[in-house]
Design an enzyme around this catalytic site. Sequence first.
Site, PDB file in Angstrom:
ATOM      1  N   ASP A 227       0.861  -1.178   0.000  1.00 57.68           N
ATOM      2  CA  ASP A 227       0.000   0.000   0.000  1.00 57.68           C
ATOM      3  C   ASP A 227       0.901   1.233   0.000  1.00 57.68           C
ATOM      4  O   ASP A 227       1.836   1.326   0.800  1.00 57.68           O
ATOM      5  CB  ASP A 227      -0.893  -0.006   1.241  1.00 57.68           C
ATOM      6  CG  ASP A 227      -1.989   1.043   1.197  1.00 57.68           C
ATOM      7  OD1 ASP A 227      -1.692   2.208   0.868  1.00 57.68           O
ATOM      8  OD2 ASP A 227      -3.141   0.698   1.497  1.00 57.68           O
TER       9      ASP A 227
ATOM     10  N   GLN B  96     -15.053   1.334   2.154  1.00 57.75           N
ATOM     11  CA  GLN B  96     -14.290   1.023   0.940  1.00 57.75           C
ATOM     12  C   GLN B  96     -13.991   2.322   0.204  1.00 57.75           C
ATOM     13  O   GLN B  96     -14.882   3.121  -0.069  1.00 57.75           O
ATOM     14  CB  GLN B  96     -15.091   0.080   0.035  1.00 57.75           C
ATOM     15  CG  GLN B  96     -14.322  -0.370  -1.192  1.00 57.75           C
ATOM     16  CD  GLN B  96     -15.142  -1.325  -2.061  1.00 57.75           C
ATOM     17  OE1 GLN B  96     -16.338  -1.501  -1.875  1.00 57.75           O
ATOM     18  NE2 GLN B  96     -14.474  -1.944  -3.013  1.00 57.75           N
TER      19      GLN B  96
ATOM     20  N   VAL C  68     -11.605   2.313  -2.655  1.00 54.18           N
ATOM     21  CA  VAL C  68     -11.285   1.970  -4.049  1.00 54.18           C
ATOM     22  C   VAL C  68     -12.326   0.950  -4.502  1.00 54.18           C
ATOM     23  O   VAL C  68     -12.472  -0.088  -3.858  1.00 54.18           O
ATOM     24  CB  VAL C  68      -9.862   1.372  -4.169  1.00 54.18           C
ATOM     25  CG1 VAL C  68      -9.585   0.931  -5.597  1.00 54.18           C
ATOM     26  CG2 VAL C  68      -8.816   2.380  -3.706  1.00 54.18           C
TER      27      VAL C  68
ATOM     28  N   HIS D 132     -10.662  -5.713  -2.243  1.00 51.29           N
ATOM     29  CA  HIS D 132      -9.308  -5.969  -1.759  1.00 51.29           C
ATOM     30  C   HIS D 132      -9.317  -6.209  -0.257  1.00 51.29           C
ATOM     31  O   HIS D 132     -10.278  -5.886   0.424  1.00 51.29           O
ATOM     32  CB  HIS D 132      -8.354  -4.822  -2.106  1.00 51.29           C
ATOM     33  CG  HIS D 132      -8.765  -3.488  -1.561  1.00 51.29           C
ATOM     34  ND1 HIS D 132      -9.792  -2.740  -2.102  1.00 51.29           N
ATOM     35  CD2 HIS D 132      -8.278  -2.764  -0.534  1.00 51.29           C
ATOM     36  CE1 HIS D 132      -9.912  -1.612  -1.431  1.00 51.29           C
ATOM     37  NE2 HIS D 132      -9.015  -1.605  -0.457  1.00 51.29           N
ATOM     38  N   ILE D 133      -8.234  -6.800   0.213  1.00 49.94           N
ATOM     39  CA  ILE D 133      -8.034  -7.054   1.633  1.00 49.94           C
ATOM     40  C   ILE D 133      -6.745  -6.360   2.058  1.00 49.94           C
ATOM     41  O   ILE D 133      -5.702  -6.540   1.431  1.00 49.94           O
ATOM     42  CB  ILE D 133      -7.916  -8.570   1.925  1.00 49.94           C
ATOM     43  CG1 ILE D 133      -9.184  -9.311   1.495  1.00 49.94           C
ATOM     44  CG2 ILE D 133      -7.609  -8.811   3.407  1.00 49.94           C
ATOM     45  CD1 ILE D 133      -9.055 -10.832   1.551  1.00 49.94           C
ATOM     46  N   HIS D 134      -6.831  -5.581   3.115  1.00 57.39           N
ATOM     47  CA  HIS D 134      -5.632  -4.977   3.717  1.00 57.39           C
ATOM     48  C   HIS D 134      -5.023  -5.982   4.676  1.00 57.39           C
ATOM     49  O   HIS D 134      -5.728  -6.554   5.507  1.00 57.39           O
ATOM     50  CB  HIS D 134      -5.989  -3.725   4.526  1.00 57.39           C
ATOM     51  CG  HIS D 134      -6.428  -2.562   3.723  1.00 57.39           C
ATOM     52  ND1 HIS D 134      -5.590  -1.533   3.398  1.00 57.39           N
ATOM     53  CD2 HIS D 134      -7.629  -2.261   3.178  1.00 57.39           C
ATOM     54  CE1 HIS D 134      -6.249  -0.634   2.696  1.00 57.39           C
ATOM     55  NE2 HIS D 134      -7.495  -1.058   2.542  1.00 57.39           N
TER      56      HIS D 134
END
Length: 134
Positions: free
Chosen positions: A29, A92, A94, A98-100
């Site tokens: 990121d 969210q 973006v 996705h997963i952080h």
Amino acid sequence: MDTVFTRILAGDIPAAIVYRDERAFAFMDAGQLNPGHVLVAPCHPYPTLLDMDQDMAADLMRLAWRVARAVQDAFHPEGLTLLQANRPAGWQTVPHAHIHVLPRYENDGVGLVWPRKDPGIDVLRDYAARIVLR
């Protein structure tokens, strides 16, 4: 759909790629919460987790698990948070699922706070009855 993540995949935006295969990829990121903060996303731009099929969701979580273990080995954080958000009201930012993978430390200044509501067991049972798995 064109997203910042599809632009990263296309090579239009520079990124530090951790892993990539035909289904999913992981990259650092740009706004590191703590050193080792990685995003795991499908190569196809599904807007949310709810837009992908069960196999893709499972593939994404398998990769997040592998990344989490690698981040633990590389950075030795005191804890790890995996965060997956859907739609703006769900945090969210973006519109590409996705997963952080977030390395965490005591007193790192990061908070995840929400007001606790205690509706009681009868209301909880009603909520549970409304949820039908498919």
